[in-house]
Scaffold this motif. Structure first.
Motif, short mmCIF file in Angstrom:
data_model
loop_
_atom_site.label_atom_id
_atom_site.label_comp_id
_atom_site.label_asym_id
_atom_site.label_seq_id
_atom_site.Cartn_x
_atom_site.Cartn_y
_atom_site.Cartn_z
N GLN A 150 16.52 8.30 -7.36
CA GLN A 150 15.45 9.29 -7.34
C GLN A 150 14.10 8.64 -7.62
OE1 GLN A 150 17.25 11.99 -10.27
NE2 GLN A 150 17.38 13.55 -8.68
N LEU A 151 14.07 7.73 -8.60
CA LEU A 151 12.81 7.07 -8.96
C LEU A 151 12.30 6.22 -7.81
CD1 LEU A 151 10.71 6.29 -11.16
CD2 LEU A 151 12.22 4.39 -11.75
N PHE A 152 13.16 5.41 -7.22
CA PHE A 152 12.73 4.52 -6.14
C PHE A 152 12.33 5.31 -4.90
CE2 PHE A 152 14.22 -0.06 -6.97
CZ PHE A 152 13.80 0.02 -8.28
N THR A 153 12.99 6.42 -4.66
CA THR A 153 12.59 7.27 -3.53
C THR A 153 11.18 7.80 -3.74
OG1 THR A 153 14.90 7.91 -3.15
CG2 THR A 153 13.19 9.31 -2.19
N ALA A 154 10.87 8.21 -4.98
CA ALA A 154 9.53 8.69 -5.29
C ALA A 154 8.50 7.58 -5.20
CB ALA A 154 9.51 9.32 -6.68
N LEU A 155 8.90 6.35 -5.54
CA LEU A 155 7.98 5.21 -5.49
C LEU A 155 7.92 4.57 -4.11
CD1 LEU A 155 8.93 3.42 -8.85
CD2 LEU A 155 6.94 4.86 -8.40
N ASN A 156 8.71 5.09 -3.18
CA ASN A 156 8.77 4.54 -1.82
C ASN A 156 9.26 3.09 -1.82
OD1 ASN A 156 8.57 4.86 0.96
ND2 ASN A 156 6.47 4.07 1.03
N ARG A 157 10.19 2.81 -2.73
CA ARG A 157 10.83 1.50 -2.75
C ARG A 157 12.22 1.61 -2.15
NH1 ARG A 157 10.47 -1.84 -8.38
NH2 ARG A 157 12.24 -2.85 -7.36
N PRO A 158 12.61 0.65 -1.31
CA PRO A 158 13.95 0.73 -0.71
C PRO A 158 15.03 0.54 -1.77
CG PRO A 158 12.93 -1.39 -0.24
CD PRO A 158 11.87 -0.55 -0.89
N ILE A 159 16.12 1.25 -1.62
CA ILE A 159 17.24 1.09 -2.54
C ILE A 159 18.52 1.52 -1.85
CG2 ILE A 159 16.93 3.41 -3.53
CD1 ILE A 159 17.90 2.23 -6.22
N SER A 160 19.58 0.77 -2.10
CA SER A 160 20.91 1.11 -1.60
C SER A 160 21.88 0.98 -2.76
CB SER A 160 21.33 0.16 -0.46
OG SER A 160 20.41 0.22 0.61
N ILE A 161 22.79 1.92 -2.87
CA ILE A 161 23.75 1.92 -3.98
C ILE A 161 25.14 1.68 -3.42
CG2 ILE A 161 24.62 3.18 -5.97
CD1 ILE A 161 22.11 4.85 -5.95
N ILE A 162 25.84 0.72 -4.04
CA ILE A 162 27.18 0.34 -3.62
C ILE A 162 28.17 0.79 -4.69
CG2 ILE A 162 28.62 -1.54 -2.77
CD1 ILE A 162 25.92 -1.15 -1.29
N ASN A 163 29.09 1.65 -4.32
CA ASN A 163 30.12 2.08 -5.27
C ASN A 163 31.30 1.12 -5.20
OD1 ASN A 163 31.72 3.71 -7.03
ND2 ASN A 163 32.77 4.50 -5.22
N LEU A 164 31.51 0.37 -6.29
CA LEU A 164 32.65 -0.54 -6.37
C LEU A 164 33.72 -0.02 -7.32
CD1 LEU A 164 30.96 -4.07 -6.37
CD2 LEU A 164 31.87 -2.75 -4.46
N ASP A 165 33.67 1.26 -7.62
CA ASP A 165 34.68 1.88 -8.49
C ASP A 165 35.68 2.63 -7.61
OD1 ASP A 165 36.21 3.16 -10.33
OD2 ASP A 165 34.55 4.05 -11.45
N PRO A 166 36.87 2.09 -7.42
CA PRO A 166 37.84 2.75 -6.53
C PRO A 166 38.40 4.05 -7.09
CG PRO A 166 38.85 0.87 -7.63
CD PRO A 166 37.39 0.84 -7.99
N ALA A 167 38.09 4.36 -8.35
CA ALA A 167 38.56 5.61 -8.94
C ALA A 167 37.48 6.69 -8.94
CB ALA A 167 39.04 5.37 -10.37
N ASN A 168 36.29 6.34 -8.50
CA ASN A 168 35.17 7.28 -8.53
C ASN A 168 35.16 8.10 -7.24
OD1 ASN A 168 32.84 8.67 -8.99
ND2 ASN A 168 31.50 6.88 -9.14
N ASP A 169 35.70 9.29 -7.31
CA ASP A 169 35.73 10.16 -6.13
C ASP A 169 34.72 11.30 -6.23
OD1 ASP A 169 36.95 11.50 -8.15
OD2 ASP A 169 38.83 11.90 -7.10
#
Length: 348
Positions: free
Chosen positions: A24-43
């Motif tokens: 949310q912060l980076f979107t407001a700041l117009n900074r690129p961001i990508s999030i990688i979920n490496l938790d195989p239990a996080n559904d």
């Protein structure tokens, strides 16, 4: 050159919430961001996920197929990702050379303290060009108990030694710390980790049987002299910005110029390469590190000593800001109506 954060910490420390807040912060700041979920239990992922390990393997499938428990299954999943790193690498390349990536790591602490799979993955990410920093989240309520605080220090130290990355330890949920009782010392004592001998009396009172063992742990922590903490209230903009600046310094992102930054006189022409790969001269002259804003004592005043007064002040400021926006909107509406009437008169 892509940058990123390896977000780790015990279960419930706020890793996914932090990733969502950072998005949310980076979107407001117009900074690129990508999030990688490496938790195989996080559904139940709260943030937009660029890459999800569930596309490769899930914890439930491993448990069903191999008869493993949750912890054993999690280790198997990380070993499987390590063995199939090319799957992750191919998808990371699709994000582009200027990507800023958050890796949301599972909460099992053994992955970041003594298991080799995550360490291998981090090393291979570094080899393919990622500039990473480890962001280790610890629930701030542990500082209200001296023995728990010592255990968090040991966990943080072990994680630092294992991952071998620029490292930021973070006391998360600091805005909730007052709910767990009074602190034995000021907050800066816990964040700066300077002289742990002051804990001796508290440890003797709370658990006299293990006082000597606890002080031996404190001695080890002080001998290394590596552990320190930043604070985080994920819903507070100032807190998120302060932590972001600390992480940008750790990764070197602070020295990367913006895309439209003018080149200083005498710098090499590098318009054809990504901003993160431009010469250091360009980056250093077009970036300002500056002094770090914020102080732990200010954090204590905001969230511990005078929280109610600060909350009232912020509500007042928000109301004032809302009124200003509403008045500006009404003025624009009146001006637009006046311009419309003027055009009608001119036509007549």
């Amino acid at each position: 050159m892509p940058f990123g954060e390896v977000v780790c910490g015990a279960p419930g420390s706020g890793k996914s919430t932090y990733c969502y807040g950072k998005h949310q912060l980076f979107t407001a700041l117009n900074r690129p961001i990508s999030i990688i979920n490496l938790d195989p239990a996080n559904d139940n992922i709260p943030y937009p996920c660029a890459i999800d390990i569930a596309s490769l393997i899930t914890l439930q499938d491993v448990m069903d197929e191999h008869g493993l428990g949750p912890n054993g299954g999690m280790l198997y999943c990380m070993e499987h990702l390590d063995a199939n790193f090319d799957w992750l690498e191919a998808r990371l390349k699709e994000l582009g050379p200027d990507a800023y990536v958050l890796f949301d790591i599972p909460g099992q602490v053994e992955l970041s303290t003594n298991h080799e799979s995550l360490k291998h993955i981090v090393q291979r990410l570094t080899k393919i060009g990622f500039r990473l920093a480890a962001v280790h989240l610890c629930d701030a309520h542990y500082v209200t108990d001296a023995a728990k605080y010592v255990s968090v220090l040991l966990l943080s130290l072990r994680t630092m030694l294992q991952l071998e990355l620029p490292h930021i330890n973070v006391m998360s949920k600091v805005d909730l710390i007052a709910q767990y009782g009074d602190l034995d010392f000021n907050l800066d004592f816990y964040t700066e980790v300077q002289d742990l001998s002051y804990l001796e009396n508290v440890l003797n009172t709370a658990s006299p049987r293990y006082a000597a063992l606890n002080m031996a742990f404190c001695s080890v922590i002080e001998d290394y002299g590596l552990v320190g903490f930043e604070t985080l209230a994920v819903e507070d903009k100032a807190s998120m910005l302060h932590l972001t600046r600390a992480i940008d310094r750790a990764t070197g992102y602070v020295f990367v110029p913006s895309r439209d930054a003018p080149a200083p006189e005498g710098a090499l022409e590098a318009s054809s390469v990504p901003a993160s790969a431009r010469p250091n001269t360009f980056s250093l002259f077009s970036s300002a590190a500056g002094a770090m804003a914020g102080n732990v004592r200010d954090v204590q005043e905001r969230w511990v000593d005078a929280r109610e007064q600060w909350d009232a002040f912020e509500r007042k400021e928000w109301r004032k800001e809302g009124e200003n926006i509403r008045e500006a909107s009404e003025r624009e509406k009146v001006q637009a109506e006046a311009r419309g009437k003027n055009r009608i008169r001119e036509r007549k």
